[in-house]
Each structure stands twice: as C-alpha cells, then as structure tokens.
Design a protein around this motif. Structure first.
Motif, short mmCIF file in Angstrom:
data_model
loop_
_atom_site.label_atom_id
_atom_site.label_comp_id
_atom_site.label_asym_id
_atom_site.label_seq_id
_atom_site.Cartn_x
_atom_site.Cartn_y
_atom_site.Cartn_z
N THR A 92 -49.28 18.21 -30.96
CA THR A 92 -49.37 19.68 -30.98
C THR A 92 -49.66 20.23 -32.37
O THR A 92 -50.34 21.24 -32.50
CB THR A 92 -48.08 20.30 -30.44
OG1 THR A 92 -46.94 19.76 -31.16
CG2 THR A 92 -47.91 20.03 -28.96
N MET A 115 -40.58 21.48 -33.22
CA MET A 115 -40.29 21.79 -31.82
C MET A 115 -40.62 20.61 -30.91
O MET A 115 -39.94 20.38 -29.90
CB MET A 115 -41.07 23.02 -31.38
CG MET A 115 -40.53 24.34 -31.94
SD MET A 115 -38.81 24.69 -31.42
CE MET A 115 -37.86 23.98 -32.78
N ALA A 116 -41.66 19.85 -31.25
CA ALA A 116 -41.99 18.66 -30.45
C ALA A 116 -40.84 17.66 -30.50
O ALA A 116 -40.43 17.11 -29.47
CB ALA A 116 -43.27 18.02 -30.98
N ARG A 155 -46.62 16.05 -26.94
CA ARG A 155 -46.04 16.91 -27.97
C ARG A 155 -46.30 16.44 -29.41
O ARG A 155 -46.47 17.29 -30.29
CB ARG A 155 -44.53 17.07 -27.72
CG ARG A 155 -44.21 17.98 -26.54
CD ARG A 155 -42.74 18.30 -26.46
NE ARG A 155 -42.42 19.14 -25.31
CZ ARG A 155 -41.60 18.80 -24.33
NH1 ARG A 155 -41.00 17.61 -24.36
NH2 ARG A 155 -41.36 19.62 -23.33
N THR A 203 -42.88 28.05 -30.86
CA THR A 203 -43.40 28.30 -32.21
C THR A 203 -43.98 29.70 -32.35
O THR A 203 -43.82 30.34 -33.39
CB THR A 203 -44.47 27.26 -32.57
OG1 THR A 203 -45.52 27.26 -31.59
CG2 THR A 203 -43.88 25.87 -32.64
N THR A 247 -43.85 23.82 -26.26
CA THR A 247 -43.91 23.74 -27.72
C THR A 247 -44.47 25.01 -28.33
O THR A 247 -43.90 25.58 -29.27
CB THR A 247 -44.76 22.53 -28.16
OG1 THR A 247 -44.20 21.34 -27.61
CG2 THR A 247 -44.78 22.41 -29.68
N TYR A 248 -45.60 25.49 -27.79
CA TYR A 248 -46.25 26.67 -28.38
C TYR A 248 -45.51 27.97 -28.05
O TYR A 248 -45.55 28.91 -28.84
CB TYR A 248 -47.71 26.74 -27.96
CG TYR A 248 -48.53 25.61 -28.52
CD1 TYR A 248 -48.58 25.38 -29.90
CD2 TYR A 248 -49.24 24.74 -27.70
CE1 TYR A 248 -49.32 24.33 -30.43
CE2 TYR A 248 -49.98 23.70 -28.21
CZ TYR A 248 -50.01 23.49 -29.58
OH TYR A 248 -50.74 22.45 -30.10
N GLU A 255 -44.65 23.17 -35.13
CA GLU A 255 -45.00 22.42 -33.91
C GLU A 255 -44.35 21.05 -33.91
O GLU A 255 -43.80 20.61 -32.89
CB GLU A 255 -46.52 22.27 -33.76
CG GLU A 255 -47.23 23.53 -33.33
CD GLU A 255 -47.36 24.53 -34.47
OE1 GLU A 255 -47.38 25.74 -34.19
OE2 GLU A 255 -47.45 24.10 -35.64
#
Length: 404
Positions: free
Chosen positions: A71, A339-340, A68, A127, A123-124, A336
């Motif tokens: 990312t 969120m990571a 992560r 986002t 993660t994606y 990213e």
C-alpha cells in the motif's frame, strides 16, 4: 488569536470529509459483517464441506494481508483517494458476484479478489482519516472514526441473516453490493488534506518500498495481535458458550458490546491525546479482563450482559488507541506501512487465535478458552509495563547526554 484557533478546531475534525470517511468506513464493515454468518451457508448450499468453508474464510484474510505491504508503494504512485475508490469498487462488485458462483472454486477466486479490495480499503480509509484529523486531537478523532465500524460490526450480521431468511441469497449479495456502492459515493466527496511543506520534502527524499512489517510500530502491532487473539475468542465462540450455559440474549450481548465501545470512545481518545497511550491501554485491559472473568462465572443472562459491557469498555478503547499510537510513531509518508502492519497483526491474531483456541475448546472447554484469553491480557499488560520502563530509561539517558 487563540480564541479563533480553538473555535476552528472542532470544524477541522467534524468537517464534511471526516464525516463521509467515517460513514463510508462503517458501511464497508457492515457489508463485510453481513457475509460472516451467511456466506458459509451459501458455500454449504453449493455442496461445500466444513474444510472448504474454512478455506473460503481463510483465503480472504490471506489476500487482505498479502496486499497491505504494497500500500505504501502504491500510494507513492497513485493518489490515496483513487486507491481507496478502487478498493471499495472491488469489494462492491465481488460481493454481488458471489451470487454468480456455480461452484466452490469460483467462490474462492472471488474471495481472493475481494480480500485484495478489503485490504486496500481498510488501509487507505485509516490513513485518509488521519489526514482529516488535527494532530493534537488524533486520539479523539480516531476513536470517533472507529465508532461507526463498531456499530456496523454489531448490526451487520443481523442485517445479513434477516435479508437471507426473509428473502434469498440474491437479495443478500445485491443488498451488500448496494451498501458498498453507497460507501463509494460518499468517498467521492472526500477531500484530502493538502500536504505541508515538511511532508512534501520528506516524500521527495523518501523512496517507498514494500514493507512486510513497519519496524517503528512493531511493539504496538504485537499488542494488537494479542488483543486480536482474545477478540477471536469472543467472535468465534461466545455464541456457542452462551448456548452451552443456557443464555438466550446472544444478540443483545453483541449489541451491548457495541454500545459500550461507543460510550468509552467519547472520552478515551481525549485521554490518549492528553496523557498518552498508557492512560488508555492499561485501564482498558483491566476492563477486558473483568469482562472475561464475569463471562466465566456468569450464571444468568444479566451477568452475561454485564460481561459484554465490561469487555466492550475494554476492547472499544484499546483498538483506536493502538491504531493512533501506530500513526503517531511514523512520518506521514509511512502511514500506509504503519496501518498495514497494524491491521495485518490484528487479523493474524483473530485468525490464528480462532484456530488455536478452537483446538483448545475441542480438547477442554470454552471456560478454558476464556481463561487463556485472560492470560493473554495479563501478558499484554506486563509487556507494556516493561516497554514503558525501558522508554523512561532511554529518555532519561538522552536527557543526561543533552545536559553533558
């Protein structure tokens, strides 16, 4: 003019891309949850010991956490949608590949690769979801985004065990792979929101780097880690606690947690958008504490299920609120990284909490485990109150400087 703006807002939230990203994310978690109760049985059938079963679980979370921080760098070079597709594809084929395992070490290799895919996908998904939600409805939108995930977490283990016990391991792994391929198909039809001029300029001046922790979201990430520790006590030990107390409705407990989590998100996100994080985070913690208290003193199945409802109201509102708060604290090119940090702290809370509270349960009792979980939520409330007071003082000082 204002009328047309308001009428278009729901369409902006409930467009095709948002629906597909929400459903695909739910399917990702469904396939993941299908393996939680069943993969340990598969490892055991290959001759794996308890320590090796724990290792199989641990390496997955470790590899997801490890990928992560990269990312943000990857998103600067490759389109997020393609990276999301890569992550889901890895998850799909690794889920099917488990059936090809001839020994524990092969499973471990597949788990490491699977963890990389899961870390990218989670993660994606988050986002890209934020890109498809209007800025002033982000709390509401992220709450809805997580509804499918919550429901999937509840029914995933039931689907996994049903496939295994009715058919075999091949059906389990192939079924999980098919679910993920459906998620992959949905993701193909997701459209990314065009970048605004401001975000394009910031991307050009911003040089992405590997961030183990996004400092801007450190405090909310610490809060979600505390929530993760308490959540780990529910996920790991509530079935054993129920058996010890003689409660029979364990599956219904998790179902009610899911229903309560769904219900609270119908309005908690709107509260977040209108009044800010505190309007959701503090009452939700009180509900979670109430649920844990009822769980400790429960003497009947009805009281046990009431505990699940109260806990579901609390956790169901806290998770998307902190997730949205993290996104709001950073620029678009830092989503990213935010969120990571959010997911990694939550996973560390669940993993570390399960290990530590497992030792507590062995030395004392499950009642002590849930008493500690209550204490964790109390710490969470105190930390937020101290933080909010400091923010108010800082804001007041800034106003004084501006006036001078």
């Amino acid at each position: 003019m204002s009328t047309s703006t308001h009428s278009s807002t729901p369409q902006q939230l409930w467009g095709r891309s948002f629906l597909f990203i929400m459903l695909a994310n739910a399917l990702l978690f469904m396939a993941f949850e299908m393996l939680l109760p069943t993969l340990p049985l598969f490892v055991s059938s290959l001759g794996g010991e308890a320590s090796q079963i724990g290792l199989v679980t641990g390496v997955f979370m470790f590899s997801a956490i490890l990928i992560r921080p990269f990312t943000s760098v990857l998103a600067a070079r490759i389109d997020k949608k393609y990276l999301l597709i890569i992550g889901i594809t890895i998850c799909a084929f690794m889920t099917g590949a488990y059936y090809l395992s001839s020994g524990i070490w092969m499973i471990l290799v597949f788990r490491v690769i699977h963890g990389f895919g899961f870390g990218l996908a989670t993660t994606y998904f988050a986002t890209i979801a934020t890109e498809n939600i209007p800025r002033d409805r982000r709390g509401e939108g992220m709450g809805y985004f997580g509804v499918g995930e919550t429901v999937a977490i509840s029914i995933g283990p039931l689907i996994g065990t049903s496939l295994l016990f009715r058919y075999d391991y091949q059906s389990l792994f192939m079924g999980g792979m098919c679910i993920l391929l459906l998620a992959l198909l949905m993701t193909v039809f997701v459209s990314r929101k065009p970048k605004t001029e401001g975000s394009s300029e910031s991307m050009q001046t911003h040089v992405p780097s590997v961030k183990l922790i996004e400092k801007k979201v450190l405090f909310p990430s610490l809060l979600i880690m505390l929530v993760g520790i308490a959540a780990g006590s529910i996920m790991s030990f509530v079935a054993l606690f129920a058996a010890e107390r003689g409660f029979e409705n364990i599956a219904w407990f998790f179902f009610i947690v899911a229903i309560a989590s769904f219900a609270v998100r119908l309005f908690s996100g709107k509260m977040f958008d209108r009044w800010g994080p505190g309007s959701v985070l503090l009452p939700s913690a009180v509900f979670a504490i109430a649920g844990l208290l009822v769980l400790i003193i429960a003497q009947s199945d009805v009281q046990f299920l009431i505990a699940g409802a109260l806990y579901g109201f609390g956790f169901g509102a806290i998770f998307p609120a902190i997730q949205t708060w993290c996104v709001n604290l950073v620029e678009e090119h830092e989503h990213e990284s935010a969120m990571a940090s959010f997911f990694n702290f939550f996973d560390l809370g669940i993993g570390g909490g399960s290990l530590i509270l497992g030792v507590v349960a062995s030395a004392f009792s499950y009642t002590v485990v849930y008493a500690i979980s209550i204490g964790i939520f109390v710490v969470y409330i105190l930390l937020y109150l101290v933080y909010s007071q400091k923010q108010q003082r800082y804001t007041a000082r800034q106003l004084e400087v501006d006036i001078e």
